[in-house]
Design a protein around this motif. Structure first.
Motif, PDB file in Angstrom:
ATOM      1  N   ARG A  38       0.842  -1.199   0.000  1.00 51.95           N
ATOM      2  CA  ARG A  38       0.000   0.000   0.000  1.00 51.95           C
ATOM      3  C   ARG A  38       0.872   1.242   0.000  1.00 51.95           C
ATOM      4  O   ARG A  38       2.000   1.232   0.478  1.00 51.95           O
ATOM      5  CB  ARG A  38      -0.949   0.019   1.203  1.00 51.95           C
ATOM      6  N   ARG A  39       0.287   2.307  -0.542  1.00 55.46           N
ATOM      7  CA  ARG A  39       0.954   3.613  -0.516  1.00 55.46           C
ATOM      8  C   ARG A  39      -0.051   4.634  -0.010  1.00 55.46           C
ATOM      9  O   ARG A  39      -1.061   4.915  -0.672  1.00 55.46           O
ATOM     10  CB  ARG A  39       1.456   4.020  -1.892  1.00 55.46           C
ATOM     11  N   ARG A  45       5.624   3.393  -0.583  1.00 54.00           N
ATOM     12  CA  ARG A  45       4.904   2.138  -0.662  1.00 54.00           C
ATOM     13  C   ARG A  45       5.484   1.144   0.345  1.00 54.00           C
ATOM     14  O   ARG A  45       6.705   1.058   0.496  1.00 54.00           O
ATOM     15  CB  ARG A  45       4.978   1.580  -2.078  1.00 54.00           C
ATOM     16  N   TYR A  94      -1.935  -2.276  -3.643  1.00 53.75           N
ATOM     17  CA  TYR A  94      -1.427  -2.889  -4.859  1.00 53.75           C
ATOM     18  C   TYR A  94      -1.134  -4.374  -4.636  1.00 53.75           C
ATOM     19  O   TYR A  94      -0.558  -4.753  -3.616  1.00 53.75           O
ATOM     20  CB  TYR A  94      -0.132  -2.221  -5.300  1.00 53.75           C
ATOM     21  N   TRP A 105       2.927  -5.593 -11.085  1.00 50.36           N
ATOM     22  CA  TRP A 105       2.040  -4.844 -10.203  1.00 50.36           C
ATOM     23  C   TRP A 105       0.670  -4.699 -10.841  1.00 50.36           C
ATOM     24  O   TRP A 105       0.547  -4.565 -12.061  1.00 50.36           O
ATOM     25  CB  TRP A 105       2.596  -3.443  -9.943  1.00 50.36           C
ATOM     26  N   GLY A 108      -3.782  -0.951  -8.787  1.00 51.12           N
ATOM     27  CA  GLY A 108      -4.089  -0.373  -7.481  1.00 51.12           C
ATOM     28  C   GLY A 108      -5.578  -0.168  -7.276  1.00 51.12           C
ATOM     29  O   GLY A 108      -6.333   0.058  -8.226  1.00 51.12           O
TER      30      GLY A 108
END
Length: 115
Positions: A38-39, A45, A94, A105, A108
Motif C-alpha cells: 500500500r501507498r 509504498r 497494490y 504490479w 491499485g
C-alpha cells in the motif's frame, strides 16, 4: 504476459471491513509468492502482507491481527481481508508478484477509511 487486476476497494467507516481481490492472468499462479502493498498519501509504498506458494504468510506489524491474506489457486486469485479498519489504513493497495527477476504490479485500488 502476466497481468494483475485488483478490486474491492472503497470507502468504509472506522471499524469496518473490506475484502480486496487480485486476479492474476498469463502465468502459473500456483507457483508465485504474492504480496499486497500500500501507498498512503505522502508516504512510501510498504508491504502489507505476503503469501508463499505453500501458503505461508507474513504481515506488517500495523496490520497483524486485523488483516488476513489468502489465495485460491483454482481461481488464480489472492485476497486481503481487512477488518477493524483505521483511518491510517487509507491508501492505494497494490497486488504484487516477482518472477524471474521481474516485478509485476496491479493498477491499485483505493481504500479510504473515514467517518
Amino acid at each position: 504476459q502476466v497481468q494483475l487486476v485488483e478490486s474491492g476497494g472503497g470507502l468504509v467507516q472506522p471499524g469496518g471491513s473490506l475484502r480486496l481481490s487480485c486476479v492474476v492472468s498469463g502465468g502459473i499462479f500456483s507457483i508465485y509468492t504474492m504480496g499486497w502493498f500500500r501507498r498512503a498519501p505522502g508516504k512510501q509504498r510498504e508491504l502489507v502482507a505476503g503469501i508463499t506458494s505453500g501458503g505461508s504468510t507474513n504481515y506488517a506489524e500495523p496490520v497483524k491481527g486485523r488483516f488476513t491474506i489468502s489465495r485460491d489457486n483454482a481461481k488464480n486469485t489472492v485476497y486481503l481481508q481487512m477488518n477493524s479498519l483505521k483511518p491510517e489504513d487509507t491508501a492505494v493497495y497494490y497486488c504484487h508478484l516477482a518472477y524471474t527477476r521481474t516485478d509485476y504490479w496491479g493498477q491499485g485500488t483505493q481504500v479510504t477509511v473515514s467517518s
